[in-house]
Scaffold this motif. Sequence first.
Motif, PDB file in Angstrom:
ATOM      1  N   THR A   1      -8.706   7.555  -5.790  1.00  0.00           N
ATOM      2  CA  THR A   1      -7.955   6.312  -5.575  1.00  0.00           C
ATOM      3  C   THR A   1      -6.852   6.504  -4.545  1.00  0.00           C
ATOM      4  OG1 THR A   1      -8.387   5.640  -7.857  1.00  0.00           O
ATOM      5  CG2 THR A   1      -6.598   4.508  -6.698  1.00  0.00           C
ATOM      6  N   GLN A   2      -6.156   7.647  -4.673  1.00  0.00           N
ATOM      7  CA  GLN A   2      -5.088   7.937  -3.723  1.00  0.00           C
ATOM      8  C   GLN A   2      -5.634   8.076  -2.303  1.00  0.00           C
ATOM      9  OE1 GLN A   2      -2.867  11.439  -4.681  1.00  0.00           O
ATOM     10  NE2 GLN A   2      -1.523  11.308  -2.899  1.00  0.00           N
TER      11      GLN A   2
ATOM     12  N   LEU B   1      -6.376   5.697   3.114  1.00  0.00           N
ATOM     13  CA  LEU B   1      -7.257   5.172   4.162  1.00  0.00           C
ATOM     14  C   LEU B   1      -6.904   3.716   4.496  1.00  0.00           C
ATOM     15  CD1 LEU B   1      -9.710   5.656   5.975  1.00  0.00           C
ATOM     16  CD2 LEU B   1     -11.165   4.868   4.104  1.00  0.00           C
ATOM     17  N   ILE B   2      -6.588   2.929   3.456  1.00  0.00           N
ATOM     18  CA  ILE B   2      -6.173   1.539   3.675  1.00  0.00           C
ATOM     19  C   ILE B   2      -4.884   1.481   4.477  1.00  0.00           C
ATOM     20  CG2 ILE B   2      -5.341  -0.551   2.522  1.00  0.00           C
ATOM     21  CD1 ILE B   2      -7.272   0.081   0.243  1.00  0.00           C
ATOM     22  N   SER B   3      -3.953   2.393   4.146  1.00  0.00           N
ATOM     23  CA  SER B   3      -2.676   2.438   4.868  1.00  0.00           C
ATOM     24  C   SER B   3      -2.891   2.734   6.337  1.00  0.00           C
ATOM     25  CB  SER B   3      -1.762   3.497   4.246  1.00  0.00           C
ATOM     26  OG  SER B   3      -1.473   3.192   2.900  1.00  0.00           O
ATOM     27  N   GLU B   4      -3.818   3.648   6.621  1.00  0.00           N
ATOM     28  CA  GLU B   4      -4.115   3.971   8.013  1.00  0.00           C
ATOM     29  C   GLU B   4      -4.716   2.767   8.741  1.00  0.00           C
ATOM     30  OE1 GLU B   4      -6.625   7.355   8.076  1.00  0.00           O
ATOM     31  OE2 GLU B   4      -5.135   8.720   7.228  1.00  0.00           O
TER      32      GLU B   4
ATOM     33  N   PHE C   1       1.255   6.525  -7.121  1.00  0.00           N
ATOM     34  CA  PHE C   1       0.156   7.405  -7.537  1.00  0.00           C
ATOM     35  C   PHE C   1       0.475   8.871  -7.271  1.00  0.00           C
ATOM     36  CE2 PHE C   1      -2.697   3.664  -7.637  1.00  0.00           C
ATOM     37  CZ  PHE C   1      -3.375   3.950  -8.809  1.00  0.00           C
ATOM     38  N   ALA C   2       1.140   9.121  -6.136  1.00  0.00           N
ATOM     39  CA  ALA C   2       1.516  10.504  -5.837  1.00  0.00           C
ATOM     40  C   ALA C   2       2.508  11.033  -6.862  1.00  0.00           C
ATOM     41  CB  ALA C   2       2.100  10.575  -4.432  1.00  0.00           C
ATOM     42  N   LEU C   3       3.497  10.192  -7.219  1.00  0.00           N
ATOM     43  CA  LEU C   3       4.486  10.591  -8.223  1.00  0.00           C
ATOM     44  C   LEU C   3       3.819  10.864  -9.569  1.00  0.00           C
ATOM     45  CD1 LEU C   3       7.482  10.948  -8.973  1.00  0.00           C
ATOM     46  CD2 LEU C   3       7.551   8.496  -9.467  1.00  0.00           C
ATOM     47  N   TYR C   4       2.851   9.975  -9.913  1.00  0.00           N
ATOM     48  CA  TYR C   4       2.150  10.160 -11.179  1.00  0.00           C
ATOM     49  C   TYR C   4       1.343  11.463 -11.193  1.00  0.00           C
ATOM     50  CZ  TYR C   4      -1.131   9.340 -15.008  1.00  0.00           C
ATOM     51  OH  TYR C   4      -1.886   9.462 -16.134  1.00  0.00           O
ATOM     52  N   ALA C   5       0.707  11.731 -10.031  1.00  0.00           N
ATOM     53  CA  ALA C   5      -0.137  12.931  -9.964  1.00  0.00           C
ATOM     54  C   ALA C   5       0.675  14.203 -10.091  1.00  0.00           C
ATOM     55  CB  ALA C   5      -0.926  12.923  -8.665  1.00  0.00           C
ATOM     56  N   PHE C   6       1.884  14.223  -9.543  1.00  0.00           N
ATOM     57  CA  PHE C   6       2.700  15.440  -9.564  1.00  0.00           C
ATOM     58  C   PHE C   6       3.501  15.615 -10.861  1.00  0.00           C
ATOM     59  CE2 PHE C   6       2.175  15.168  -4.916  1.00  0.00           C
ATOM     60  CZ  PHE C   6       1.718  16.470  -4.683  1.00  0.00           C
ATOM     61  N   THR C   7       3.782  14.532 -11.563  1.00  0.00           N
ATOM     62  CA  THR C   7       4.648  14.629 -12.753  1.00  0.00           C
ATOM     63  C   THR C   7       3.882  14.653 -14.068  1.00  0.00           C
ATOM     64  OG1 THR C   7       4.896  12.215 -12.750  1.00  0.00           O
ATOM     65  CG2 THR C   7       6.552  13.506 -11.557  1.00  0.00           C
ATOM     66  N   SER C   8       2.586  14.397 -14.035  1.00  0.00           N
ATOM     67  CA  SER C   8       1.819  14.405 -15.291  1.00  0.00           C
ATOM     68  C   SER C   8       0.588  15.285 -15.145  1.00  0.00           C
ATOM     69  CB  SER C   8       1.410  12.967 -15.656  1.00  0.00           C
ATOM     70  OG  SER C   8       0.584  12.438 -14.634  1.00  0.00           O
TER      71      SER C   8
ATOM     72  N   SER D   1       0.824  -1.210   0.000  1.00  0.00           N
ATOM     73  CA  SER D   1       0.000   0.000   0.000  1.00  0.00           C
ATOM     74  C   SER D   1       0.855   1.255   0.000  1.00  0.00           C
ATOM     75  CB  SER D   1      -0.933  -0.008   1.209  1.00  0.00           C
ATOM     76  OG  SER D   1      -0.192   0.006   2.404  1.00  0.00           O
ATOM     77  N   VAL D   2       1.967   1.205   0.752  1.00  0.00           N
ATOM     78  CA  VAL D   2       2.853   2.374   0.789  1.00  0.00           C
ATOM     79  C   VAL D   2       3.468   2.634  -0.586  1.00  0.00           C
ATOM     80  CG1 VAL D   2       5.026   3.250   1.741  1.00  0.00           C
ATOM     81  CG2 VAL D   2       3.347   2.170   3.240  1.00  0.00           C
ATOM     82  N   ILE D   3       3.949   1.555  -1.236  1.00  0.00           N
ATOM     83  CA  ILE D   3       4.555   1.714  -2.562  1.00  0.00           C
ATOM     84  C   ILE D   3       3.533   2.221  -3.566  1.00  0.00           C
ATOM     85  CG2 ILE D   3       5.608   0.459  -4.477  1.00  0.00           C
ATOM     86  CD1 ILE D   3       6.903  -1.396  -2.438  1.00  0.00           C
ATOM     87  N   THR D   4       2.318   1.647  -3.542  1.00  0.00           N
ATOM     88  CA  THR D   4       1.268   2.072  -4.475  1.00  0.00           C
ATOM     89  C   THR D   4       0.905   3.530  -4.269  1.00  0.00           C
ATOM     90  OG1 THR D   4       0.408  -0.182  -4.404  1.00  0.00           O
ATOM     91  CG2 THR D   4      -1.016   1.512  -5.358  1.00  0.00           C
TER      92      THR D   4
END
Length: 421
Positions: free
Chosen positions: A60-61, A66-69, A39-46, A32-35
């Motif tokens: 989704t992010q 929420l799953i990570s928590e 997604f965060a990297l994708y959101a900021f770079t594209s 979950s942390v890697i995913t």
Amino acid sequence: MGSVSLKIGDGTARFKRATLCSSAVNLLMLFSVITTNLFALYAFTSSPKDQQTYHLLHHTQKNISLISEQVSLILREIDSSQKKLAQMEKELLGYESIDLSRSNVAHELKLFLQHHQLPLGKDSRTGITEMVASVGHSCEKSADLLSQYMNYKVSGPCPDDWSLAQKLILRGCEPLPRRRCFAKTLPKVGLNPFPISLWKPVSDKIVTWSGLGCKSFECLNSKKLSRDCVGCFDLVNGFENQRFVKARGKNDFLIDDVLALGSGGIRIGFDIGGGSGTFAARMAERNMTVITNTLNIDAPFSEFIAARGLFPLFLSLDHRFPFYDNVFDLVHAASGLDVGGKPEKFEFVMFDIDRILRPGGLFWLDNFYCSNEEKKRDLTRLIERFGYKKLKWVVGDKVDAAASGKSEVYLSAVLQKPVRV
């Protein structure tokens, strides 16, 4: 989250934690942390092609966060549970059952109860990381007496306090801690060779009489020590040398008749509350080995049995019998089997007898005193629960052995343990 495994007989307790579940949760957390980071990297770079795609990614992010928590919360709960299990383990092993910080606790007791790390670390087969001394949990209720018992000079003579040790045992402080002192010894002069020793009188001089009211066997033979021991130290006169070979009533079974019911398969036996060891002596005459369970209640039973060349086991009935399952061909017990108190306590003893008796083995209930009709019914129902085959079963009146003239009801039975699958 895990399972608890206890093994009470050897005084240890081990907690086996479920590593498979923990590993799965850790992998889920890592995924979950890697995913989330991807997604965060994708959101900021594209740049989003349209507003709908952007909102989908954001949603989704948010869900992954929420799953990570939730996973973090689960891991915290697992960690908390593991700490609670470790605390329970310490309490069961006796780490904190006896307060060793008190000033009146003997140094030897503190030293004995210290747990010691294994020199090579964790044992791969058992999971144990340290050795813990075996001591009865009820010792905590008699901590002052226990400390008195452990107050001695190291490598010196032990105090003459066997009666104190027995008092602790009868209070549930069993097993007692080991001691580093030399027990009092008496010269055993005049012991007879086996098998002559079985029926020769035992000298008063080879017995420790401290802590006892009588100081001779003549004195003991004038008293009724129990229902099963009236003149039982007199091996020459009286009825002791006729027991099991001559019947005084229908409740008295002859030993050869009982052994014949075992079809020649009786080799080793256990006698519970066996008085002065006469049952074991009769079995020894027939080349069969019997261990006699006894305590020195008002008389030196253990020393007397040993002087006859027999095997005494100094153990209370509250202690789990220190034998493996299904090992004895015969278990013999009389009224001394009655531990009193609640019926459940008697059931625990009966189930332990069943445990050590092999399938097809014989349980000989010899002149068990039934104080009233209700007790006789309860005992009968309990025995029937085990499914034993009744080879002999006699309920009858018998005059009190103390010659009071009062008639009492006794049950005698020979039962055969079934094969259970």
